[in-house]
Design a protein around this motif. Structure first.
Motif, PDB file in Angstrom:
ATOM      1  N   ILE A 216      58.500 -31.068 -62.987  1.00 14.32           N
ATOM      2  CA  ILE A 216      58.069 -30.150 -61.918  1.00 14.32           C
ATOM      3  C   ILE A 216      56.933 -29.258 -62.432  1.00 14.32           C
ATOM      4  CG2 ILE A 216      58.811 -28.178 -60.495  1.00 14.32           C
ATOM      5  CD1 ILE A 216      61.631 -29.584 -60.429  1.00 14.32           C
ATOM      6  N   GLU A 217      57.103 -28.749 -63.673  1.00 12.79           N
ATOM      7  CA  GLU A 217      56.048 -27.915 -64.260  1.00 12.79           C
ATOM      8  C   GLU A 217      54.745 -28.692 -64.383  1.00 12.79           C
ATOM      9  OE1 GLU A 217      55.920 -24.623 -64.754  1.00 12.79           O
ATOM     10  OE2 GLU A 217      57.831 -24.793 -63.688  1.00 12.79           O
ATOM     11  N   CYS A 218      54.832 -29.951 -64.818  1.00  8.57           N
ATOM     12  CA  CYS A 218      53.633 -30.801 -64.961  1.00  8.57           C
ATOM     13  C   CYS A 218      52.952 -31.016 -63.608  1.00  8.57           C
ATOM     14  CB  CYS A 218      53.988 -32.157 -65.549  1.00  8.57           C
ATOM     15  SG  CYS A 218      54.492 -32.071 -67.258  1.00  8.57           S
ATOM     16  N   ARG A 219      53.690 -30.931 -62.549  1.00  9.19           N
ATOM     17  CA  ARG A 219      53.126 -31.134 -61.204  1.00  9.19           C
ATOM     18  C   ARG A 219      52.694 -29.814 -60.569  1.00  9.19           C
ATOM     19  NH1 ARG A 219      53.903 -36.319 -60.126  1.00  9.19           N
ATOM     20  NH2 ARG A 219      55.538 -37.350 -61.311  1.00  9.19           N
ATOM     21  N   GLY A 220      52.603 -28.764 -61.370  1.00 13.32           N
ATOM     22  CA  GLY A 220      52.081 -27.496 -60.868  1.00 13.32           C
ATOM     23  C   GLY A 220      53.161 -26.485 -60.516  1.00 13.32           C
TER      24      GLY A 220
ATOM     25  N   PRO B 205      62.248 -45.826 -45.439  1.00 18.61           N
ATOM     26  CA  PRO B 205      62.354 -45.973 -46.903  1.00 18.61           C
ATOM     27  C   PRO B 205      61.794 -44.730 -47.602  1.00 18.61           C
ATOM     28  CG  PRO B 205      61.450 -47.952 -45.908  1.00 18.61           C
ATOM     29  CD  PRO B 205      61.502 -46.923 -44.826  1.00 18.61           C
ATOM     30  N   PHE B 206      62.593 -44.156 -48.486  1.00 19.88           N
ATOM     31  CA  PHE B 206      62.194 -42.947 -49.205  1.00 19.88           C
ATOM     32  C   PHE B 206      61.877 -43.372 -50.628  1.00 19.88           C
ATOM     33  CE2 PHE B 206      63.652 -38.338 -50.266  1.00 19.88           C
ATOM     34  CZ  PHE B 206      62.358 -37.885 -50.161  1.00 19.88           C
ATOM     35  N   LYS B 207      60.595 -43.682 -50.844  1.00 21.17           N
ATOM     36  CA  LYS B 207      60.182 -44.284 -52.116  1.00 21.17           C
ATOM     37  C   LYS B 207      59.430 -43.286 -52.982  1.00 21.17           C
ATOM     38  CE  LYS B 207      61.056 -48.906 -51.777  1.00 21.17           C
ATOM     39  NZ  LYS B 207      61.396 -49.226 -50.462  1.00 21.17           N
ATOM     40  N   GLU B 208      59.549 -43.508 -54.268  1.00 25.02           N
ATOM     41  CA  GLU B 208      58.923 -42.653 -55.273  1.00 25.02           C
ATOM     42  C   GLU B 208      57.430 -42.424 -55.029  1.00 25.02           C
ATOM     43  OE1 GLU B 208      59.282 -44.606 -58.990  1.00 25.02           O
ATOM     44  OE2 GLU B 208      58.460 -42.946 -60.139  1.00 25.02           O
ATOM     45  N   GLY B 209      57.020 -41.155 -55.037  1.00 27.08           N
ATOM     46  CA  GLY B 209      55.606 -40.819 -55.049  1.00 27.08           C
ATOM     47  C   GLY B 209      54.868 -40.964 -53.736  1.00 27.08           C
ATOM     48  N   ILE B 210      55.544 -41.409 -52.670  1.00 32.66           N
ATOM     49  CA  ILE B 210      54.869 -41.564 -51.382  1.00 32.66           C
ATOM     50  C   ILE B 210      55.250 -40.380 -50.488  1.00 32.66           C
ATOM     51  CG2 ILE B 210      54.606 -43.013 -49.317  1.00 32.66           C
ATOM     52  CD1 ILE B 210      55.444 -45.396 -51.145  1.00 32.66           C
TER      53      ILE B 210
ATOM     54  N   ASP C 150      68.569 -47.413 -60.058  1.00 26.48           N
ATOM     55  CA  ASP C 150      67.473 -46.900 -60.892  1.00 26.48           C
ATOM     56  C   ASP C 150      68.042 -45.725 -61.689  1.00 26.48           C
ATOM     57  OD1 ASP C 150      65.271 -45.641 -61.993  1.00 26.48           O
ATOM     58  OD2 ASP C 150      64.029 -45.806 -60.179  1.00 26.48           O
ATOM     59  N   PRO C 151      68.174 -45.880 -63.018  1.00 28.58           N
ATOM     60  CA  PRO C 151      68.846 -44.823 -63.786  1.00 28.58           C
ATOM     61  C   PRO C 151      68.031 -43.547 -63.977  1.00 28.58           C
ATOM     62  CG  PRO C 151      68.124 -46.608 -65.234  1.00 28.58           C
ATOM     63  CD  PRO C 151      67.820 -47.050 -63.831  1.00 28.58           C
ATOM     64  N   ARG C 152      66.764 -43.560 -63.591  1.00 28.39           N
ATOM     65  CA  ARG C 152      65.949 -42.353 -63.796  1.00 28.39           C
ATOM     66  C   ARG C 152      66.405 -41.215 -62.876  1.00 28.39           C
ATOM     67  NH1 ARG C 152      60.134 -44.285 -62.515  1.00 28.39           N
ATOM     68  NH2 ARG C 152      61.320 -45.291 -60.869  1.00 28.39           N
ATOM     69  N   ALA C 153      66.304 -39.989 -63.356  1.00 30.75           N
ATOM     70  CA  ALA C 153      66.670 -38.821 -62.550  1.00 30.75           C
ATOM     71  C   ALA C 153      65.833 -38.794 -61.271  1.00 30.75           C
ATOM     72  CB  ALA C 153      66.438 -37.544 -63.357  1.00 30.75           C
ATOM     73  N   SER C 154      66.431 -38.320 -60.198  1.00 34.79           N
ATOM     74  CA  SER C 154      65.766 -38.326 -58.896  1.00 34.79           C
ATOM     75  C   SER C 154      65.727 -36.908 -58.310  1.00 34.79           C
ATOM     76  CB  SER C 154      66.560 -39.259 -57.960  1.00 34.79           C
ATOM     77  OG  SER C 154      65.907 -39.444 -56.741  1.00 34.79           O
ATOM     78  N   TYR C 155      64.591 -36.532 -57.750  1.00 34.51           N
ATOM     79  CA  TYR C 155      64.500 -35.234 -57.054  1.00 34.51           C
ATOM     80  C   TYR C 155      63.314 -35.287 -56.103  1.00 34.51           C
ATOM     81  CZ  TYR C 155      60.323 -33.636 -59.607  1.00 34.51           C
ATOM     82  OH  TYR C 155      59.050 -33.498 -60.085  1.00 34.51           O
ATOM     83  N   ALA C 156      63.128 -34.232 -55.300  1.00 34.19           N
ATOM     84  CA  ALA C 156      62.008 -34.205 -54.356  1.00 34.19           C
ATOM     85  C   ALA C 156      61.313 -32.855 -54.387  1.00 34.19           C
ATOM     86  CB  ALA C 156      62.505 -34.505 -52.940  1.00 34.19           C
ATOM     87  N   ILE C 157      60.052 -32.850 -53.971  1.00 36.62           N
ATOM     88  CA  ILE C 157      59.324 -31.592 -53.760  1.00 36.62           C
ATOM     89  C   ILE C 157      58.899 -31.533 -52.295  1.00 36.62           C
ATOM     90  CG2 ILE C 157      57.220 -30.277 -54.282  1.00 36.62           C
ATOM     91  CD1 ILE C 157      57.382 -31.242 -57.160  1.00 36.62           C
TER      92      ILE C 157
ATOM     93  N   ILE D 241      57.185 -34.083 -47.851  1.00 32.15           N
ATOM     94  CA  ILE D 241      58.224 -34.202 -48.880  1.00 32.15           C
ATOM     95  C   ILE D 241      57.961 -35.465 -49.682  1.00 32.15           C
ATOM     96  CG2 ILE D 241      59.935 -35.436 -47.429  1.00 32.15           C
ATOM     97  CD1 ILE D 241      62.043 -33.529 -48.877  1.00 32.15           C
ATOM     98  N   LYS D 242      58.110 -35.339 -51.011  1.00 30.78           N
ATOM     99  CA  LYS D 242      57.803 -36.473 -51.880  1.00 30.78           C
ATOM    100  C   LYS D 242      58.920 -36.633 -52.903  1.00 30.78           C
ATOM    101  CE  LYS D 242      53.171 -37.118 -52.745  1.00 30.78           C
ATOM    102  NZ  LYS D 242      51.916 -37.078 -53.507  1.00 30.78           N
ATOM    103  N   LEU D 243      59.313 -37.882 -53.119  1.00 26.51           N
ATOM    104  CA  LEU D 243      60.380 -38.186 -54.073  1.00 26.51           C
ATOM    105  C   LEU D 243      59.785 -38.513 -55.447  1.00 26.51           C
ATOM    106  CD1 LEU D 243      63.577 -38.876 -54.000  1.00 26.51           C
ATOM    107  CD2 LEU D 243      62.799 -41.237 -54.131  1.00 26.51           C
TER     108      LEU D 243
END
Ligand code: ZN
Length: 244
Positions: free
Chosen positions: A23-27, A169-174, A197-204, A211-213
């Motif tokens: 989140i910090e890396c994304r501003g 569909p709620f896809k990563e980065g779109i 998908d074992p990676r942690a998931s969240y949205a902004i 809204i982006k996943l």
């Protein structure tokens, strides 16, 4: 304003820290919205609560949070979850316990109702189908809803005139623009994703109504080791690497 939407952290500090760094890396964001189940399953419930409390945030309670402080019994949980909850109870500080007891079951913020399970049943209902989404829109007093509990990233849309409900569909980065219509959105799970998908998931979510996943890799092996060393059920460590 920008908000980070975090659900089902489940005592997984490594996943939480990786998400916060991302989140910090994304501003960064102005506020963190936590959709319940901060504790349960994972090996570091107290530290997750400490980290969360230091952030500008709002939170509601989940079924595991309630069970961890004795507000509900353990009979509704599978044996692994129940064993982890008994362990979690011993690890929470007095401050953690009063914090969890003090959380509401439902909040309204911006155009959203925020719950753990569903608008109809804030703690226990798993909202994973179009038919349950359709029914639940009628329980909403706000245009849209953010929820967790199923650990699956999901997005449902109801047309402005209320005539139909669809799955998007709620896809990563779109980015998904939350314009016309009403939405029920699950950002997936930070600490125990179950969509394969074992990676942690969240949205902004931002005030442009987008809204982006995001999915974030983290050191799953480190968490597995902690689970084993703390004598938590081994199945809880195995499922992390498979994202189930
Ligand atoms: Zn959960």
């Amino acid at each position: 304003m920008r908000y980070a939407i975090l659900a089902d952290i489940h005592g997984n500090l490594d996943a939480l820290n990786a998400v916060l760094k991302d989140i910090e890396c994304r501003g960064g964001v102005d506020q963190y919205w936590c959709l319940g189940d901060i504790v349960g399953y994972g090996p570091e419930p107290h530290l997750c609560m400490e980290v969360l409390r230091q952030l500008p945030h709002l939170a509601i309670k989940g079924n595991h949070d309630m069970a961890a402080v004795g507000e509900v019994g353990l009979s509704a949980f599978n044996p692994d979850a129940a064993q982890a909850l008994l362990w979690t109870r011993e690890k929470l500080s007095d401050e953690d316990i009063s914090y969890l007891i003090g959380l509401p079951q439902k909040l309204q913020k911006e155009s959203f109702t925020i719950v753990h399970g569903s608008p109809r049943e804030p703690i226990w209902e798993y909202l994973v189908s179009i038919s349950s989404a359709r029914e639940n829109f009628s329980y909403l007093e706000t245009p849209s809803c953010l929820l967790g509990h199923s650990h699956l990233p999901l997005l449902f849309k109801q047309k402005e005139d209320g005539s139909g409900c669809s799955f998007i569909p709620f896809k990563e980065g779109i980015g998904q623009i939350l314009g016309k219509g009403r939405f029920i959105i699950n950002p997936g799970s930070v600490g125990q994703p179950r969509d394969g998908d074992p990676r942690a998931s969240y949205a902004i979510y931002d005030s442009q109504a987008v809204i982006k996943l995001y999915r974030v890799p983290y050191d799953i092996n480190a968490v597995q080791l902690k689970i084993v060393r703390k004598n938590l059920p081994v199945r809880l460590s195995v499922r992390l690497e498979h994202g189930v």
